[in-house]
Design a protein around this motif. Sequence first.
Motif, PDB file in Angstrom:
ATOM      1  N   VAL A 123       6.319   4.608  -0.618  1.00 40.45           N
ATOM      2  CA  VAL A 123       6.510   5.448   0.672  1.00 40.45           C
ATOM      3  C   VAL A 123       6.892   7.049  -0.016  1.00 40.45           C
ATOM      4  CG1 VAL A 123       7.853   6.012   2.634  1.00 40.45           C
ATOM      5  CG2 VAL A 123       7.620   3.771   1.571  1.00 40.45           C
ATOM      6  N   SER A 124       5.879   7.834   0.582  1.00 40.31           N
ATOM      7  CA  SER A 124       5.926   9.363   0.119  1.00 40.31           C
ATOM      8  C   SER A 124       6.764  10.172   1.113  1.00 40.31           C
ATOM      9  CB  SER A 124       4.484   9.830  -0.233  1.00 40.31           C
ATOM     10  OG  SER A 124       3.861   9.861   0.998  1.00 40.31           O
ATOM     11  N   SER A 125       7.226  11.209   0.799  1.00 41.15           N
ATOM     12  CA  SER A 125       8.082  11.927   1.499  1.00 41.15           C
ATOM     13  C   SER A 125       7.421  13.090   2.054  1.00 41.15           C
ATOM     14  CB  SER A 125       9.443  12.707   0.998  1.00 41.15           C
ATOM     15  OG  SER A 125       8.820  13.257  -0.102  1.00 41.15           O
ATOM     16  N   GLY A 132       0.974  -1.143   0.105  1.00 39.03           N
ATOM     17  CA  GLY A 132       0.038   0.149   0.027  1.00 39.03           C
ATOM     18  C   GLY A 132       1.059   1.300  -0.096  1.00 39.03           C
ATOM     19  N   SER A 133       0.359   2.295   0.189  1.00 44.35           N
ATOM     20  CA  SER A 133       0.851   3.724   0.283  1.00 44.35           C
ATOM     21  C   SER A 133       0.845   4.222   1.837  1.00 44.35           C
ATOM     22  CB  SER A 133       0.109   4.741  -0.597  1.00 44.35           C
ATOM     23  OG  SER A 133       0.143   4.394  -1.886  1.00 44.35           O
ATOM     24  N   VAL A 134       2.218   4.703   2.171  1.00 43.71           N
ATOM     25  CA  VAL A 134       2.279   5.193   3.338  1.00 43.71           C
ATOM     26  C   VAL A 134       3.226   6.310   3.288  1.00 43.71           C
ATOM     27  CG1 VAL A 134       4.205   3.676   3.981  1.00 43.71           C
ATOM     28  CG2 VAL A 134       2.846   4.603   5.874  1.00 43.71           C
ATOM     29  N   GLN A 135       3.286   7.240   4.352  1.00 49.96           N
ATOM     30  CA  GLN A 135       4.135   8.398   4.363  1.00 49.96           C
ATOM     31  C   GLN A 135       5.538   8.019   5.194  1.00 49.96           C
ATOM     32  OE1 GLN A 135       2.145  11.680   6.353  1.00 49.96           O
ATOM     33  NE2 GLN A 135       1.784  12.632   4.465  1.00 49.96           N
ATOM     34  N   ALA A 136       6.561   8.591   4.773  1.00 53.03           N
ATOM     35  CA  ALA A 136       7.715   8.233   5.278  1.00 53.03           C
ATOM     36  C   ALA A 136       7.662   8.163   6.960  1.00 53.03           C
ATOM     37  CB  ALA A 136       8.791   9.392   4.948  1.00 53.03           C
ATOM     38  N   GLY A 137       8.416   7.224   7.650  1.00 57.91           N
ATOM     39  CA  GLY A 137       8.145   7.070   8.903  1.00 57.91           C
ATOM     40  C   GLY A 137       7.095   5.986   9.395  1.00 57.91           C
ATOM     41  N   GLY A 138       6.349   5.790   8.407  1.00 56.97           N
ATOM     42  CA  GLY A 138       5.162   4.983   8.840  1.00 56.97           C
ATOM     43  C   GLY A 138       5.615   3.359   8.540  1.00 56.97           C
ATOM     44  N   SER A 139       4.510   2.622   8.708  1.00 61.30           N
ATOM     45  CA  SER A 139       4.927   1.183   8.829  1.00 61.30           C
ATOM     46  C   SER A 139       3.897   0.322   7.871  1.00 61.30           C
ATOM     47  CB  SER A 139       4.736   0.619  10.422  1.00 61.30           C
ATOM     48  OG  SER A 139       5.655   1.171  11.255  1.00 61.30           O
ATOM     49  N   LEU A 140       4.300  -0.577   7.387  1.00 59.30           N
ATOM     50  CA  LEU A 140       3.362  -1.882   6.731  1.00 59.30           C
ATOM     51  C   LEU A 140       3.884  -3.000   7.197  1.00 59.30           C
ATOM     52  CD1 LEU A 140       3.437  -0.216   3.118  1.00 59.30           C
ATOM     53  CD2 LEU A 140       1.415  -0.342   4.439  1.00 59.30           C
ATOM     54  N   MET A 151       7.675  -3.912   8.173  1.00 61.25           N
ATOM     55  CA  MET A 151       8.353  -2.917   7.882  1.00 61.25           C
ATOM     56  C   MET A 151       8.179  -1.739   8.491  1.00 61.25           C
ATOM     57  SD  MET A 151       8.276  -3.466   3.904  1.00 61.25           S
ATOM     58  CE  MET A 151       6.507  -3.022   3.419  1.00 61.25           C
ATOM     59  N   ASN A 152       8.940  -1.111   9.318  1.00 59.85           N
ATOM     60  CA  ASN A 152       8.829  -0.032  10.029  1.00 59.85           C
ATOM     61  C   ASN A 152       9.902   1.489   9.535  1.00 59.85           C
ATOM     62  OD1 ASN A 152       7.125  -1.315  11.954  1.00 59.85           O
ATOM     63  ND2 ASN A 152       8.684  -1.894  13.187  1.00 59.85           N
ATOM     64  N   SER A 153       9.453   2.618  10.086  1.00 63.25           N
ATOM     65  CA  SER A 153      10.388   3.565   9.731  1.00 63.25           C
ATOM     66  C   SER A 153      10.777   3.670   8.292  1.00 63.25           C
ATOM     67  CB  SER A 153      11.692   3.386  10.386  1.00 63.25           C
ATOM     68  OG  SER A 153      11.670   3.472  11.747  1.00 63.25           O
ATOM     69  N   LEU A 154       9.699   3.539   7.472  1.00 66.87           N
ATOM     70  CA  LEU A 154       9.751   3.575   5.936  1.00 66.87           C
ATOM     71  C   LEU A 154      10.371   4.564   5.445  1.00 66.87           C
ATOM     72  CD1 LEU A 154       6.588   1.122   5.361  1.00 66.87           C
ATOM     73  CD2 LEU A 154       8.678   0.595   4.717  1.00 66.87           C
ATOM     74  N   LYS A 155      11.009   4.520   4.421  1.00 66.15           N
ATOM     75  CA  LYS A 155      11.650   5.520   3.635  1.00 66.15           C
ATOM     76  C   LYS A 155      11.196   5.595   2.119  1.00 66.15           C
ATOM     77  CE  LYS A 155      15.943   4.969   6.264  1.00 66.15           C
ATOM     78  NZ  LYS A 155      17.220   4.691   6.393  1.00 66.15           N
TER      79      LYS A 155
END
Length: 119
Positions: free
Chosen positions: A117-119, A10-18, A82-86
């Motif tokens: 992962v979006s910034s 999926g889509s998540v902002q930077a720092g997020g988790s999946l 997956m944590n702290s995504l970049k």
Amino acid sequence: QVQLVESGGGSVQAGGSLRLSCIASGYTYSRYCMGWFRQAPGKERERVAVIDNIGSTIYADSVKGRFTLSKDNAKNTLLLQMNSLKPEDTAIYYCAADWRGCSITPAYWGQGTQVTVSS
């Protein structure tokens, strides 16, 4: 027939988790090396993390300390937390498996799941 079915992208902002899941069927799950690979547009496929038949894990340097790989043998499921995504983690993630071990290109692959992962 070996089948690997991924989910959880999926889509998540930077720092997020999946959390990615891979359900396996058609083989003796616990005896195989299993893992996650990823491929970003214009880049070569990269091994993210693998786990062998005795539970030893190997992570790419780029994800160490952020990603955690685990197996649930009772449910034939491989999980990638997956944590702290970049933004550089953006890619299609593929589940893969092979009876020959973790040091070769796997024989079996899932269809892939997109992680953005979006910034």
